[in-house]
Design an enzyme around this catalytic site. Structure first.
Site, PDB file in Angstrom:
ATOM      1  N   SER A 139      16.108  13.611  43.315  1.00 51.32           N
ATOM      2  CA  SER A 139      17.654  13.481  43.699  1.00 51.32           C
ATOM      3  C   SER A 139      18.083  13.068  44.915  1.00 51.32           C
ATOM      4  CB  SER A 139      18.143  14.811  43.204  1.00 51.32           C
ATOM      5  OG  SER A 139      19.692  14.703  42.885  1.00 51.32           O
ATOM      6  N   ASP A 264      21.034  10.493  32.527  1.00 49.86           N
ATOM      7  CA  ASP A 264      21.334  11.373  33.612  1.00 49.86           C
ATOM      8  C   ASP A 264      22.939  11.746  33.561  1.00 49.86           C
ATOM      9  OD1 ASP A 264      21.522  12.527  36.321  1.00 49.86           O
ATOM     10  OD2 ASP A 264      19.764  11.580  36.989  1.00 49.86           O
ATOM     11  N   HIS A 292      18.961  15.095  34.427  1.00 52.97           N
ATOM     12  CA  HIS A 292      18.906  15.068  35.767  1.00 52.97           C
ATOM     13  C   HIS A 292      17.601  15.923  36.166  1.00 52.97           C
ATOM     14  CE1 HIS A 292      19.931  13.854  39.723  1.00 52.97           C
ATOM     15  NE2 HIS A 292      19.938  15.425  40.062  1.00 52.97           N
TER      16      HIS A 292
END
Length: 324
Positions: A139, A264, A292
């Site tokens: 991320s 996502d 995600h």
């Protein structure tokens, strides 16, 4: 890297949809019980990071966590455990203030703060010359990693893997203010507010009073009040514009794999880079599903990212393939 036909991810039948894939591992995955050894890593500017070392092995993977994460994050522990199973060493780079102790300086970390990653890589290369390195960024750390690779064409890594990256920060901030995604924003802010409030409660140089930090309810507000002034940006819009990694992907030459899901919920699909935007070192595995940092499959359940990332690193470092 020899990997002409990457395996397609098949989501668990009992966990359909992008939100289920995202929420389940974030809230319900039990982190593997694997020993981690802490190290205080001194930085050139007088601040420090807390590193968390996994079991030793052949080669070394440096792992960066997402926004509000740490070495305690289940996805981090899962990868450390899978690498150890394959005989590969790992170390978790906990960003400034993300470990057990507040960092010394006012600054923290952000999507383009790759200087600490560079310092850790340089330190480990000096400490262990000749040892092959891989770097993984989840991320926000994936954004840091890609920004670093684009800025530094000679990074001494055999492979970089970026997972569930927020390619355009402004669009991602907008997405987190819509519908169910506001749950994710609230989840992230609980962690970020607590970290910032604990740090500035013990010092007198906070950008805003601690009571104001505790009232923050939007990620964009957090970035306006804290991220931007602490790191030299005018405001959140300036930060998002200058720190986004999509604009730099074409400059990456090092072997790099991006793992991403088209569904996502943090990352609008229109912000996912096209093939002609990627540098000559970059390849993307874009799965239809996965959420995600999710990618939950099977019935036990299983976590596809652990094996996929570890397998890529195993190949890149030249380790014999694991069995079982």
């Amino acid at each position: 890297m020899t990997d002409p036909q990457p395996p397609a991810f098949q989501p668990a039948w009992w966990l359909p949809g992008r939100h289920a894939q995202t929420v389940f591992p974030a809230l319900l995955r039990s982190p593997p019980r694997i020993p981690l050894t802490s190290e205080t890593f001194e930085l050139p500017d007088g601040d420090f990071l807390e590193l968390a070392w996994g079991p030793p092995g052949q080669g070394l993977a440096i792992i960066g966590h997402g926004l509000g994460g740490s070495s305690d994050s289940a996805y981090v522990r899962g990868l450390v455990a899978e690498l150890a199973r394959r005989g590969i060493g790992s170390v978790v780079l906990q960003s400034r203030g993300a470990g057990r102790r507040p960092n010394r300086h006012r600054r923290s970390y952000h999507a383009a703060a790759w200087d600490d990653l560079e310092a850790v890589v340089a330190g480990l290369v000096e400490r262990r010359p000749g040892q092959p390195l891989a770097v993984v960024g989840f991320s926000l750390s994936g954004s840091m990693l890609l920004n670093w690779l684009a800025e530094r064409g000679d990074c001494p890594v055999a492979l970089a893997v970026a997972v569930s990256v927020p390619f355009e920060l402004d669009r991602c901030a907008d997405a987190l203010e819509q519908g169910f995604a506001r749950v994710y924003q609230a989840y992230l802010l609980r962690r970020l507010r607590a970290m910032a409030a604990a740090k500035f409660a013990a010092r007198s140089d906070a950008p805003v009073p601690v009571e104001r930090i505790r009232r923050i309810r939007r990620l964009r507000e957090f970035d306006d009040l804290l991220t931007a002034p602490l790191h030299g940006f005018r405001d959140s819009a300036d930060y998002y514009r200058r720190a986004g990694c999509r604009q730099r992907l074409g400059a990456i030459r090092q072997p790099t794999r991006i793992l991403h899901a088209a569904d996502d919920p943090f990352v609008p699909s229109e912000t996912i880079p096209q093939a002609d935007e990627l540098g000559p070192g970059v390849s993307m595995e874009l799965q239809r599903h996965g959420g995600h940092v999710g990618f939950v499959h099977g019935t036990r359940p299983g976590y596809w990212l652990d094996g996929r990332i570890a397998g890529l690193i195993e190949t890149a470092l030249g380790n014999p393939p694991s069995t079982g």
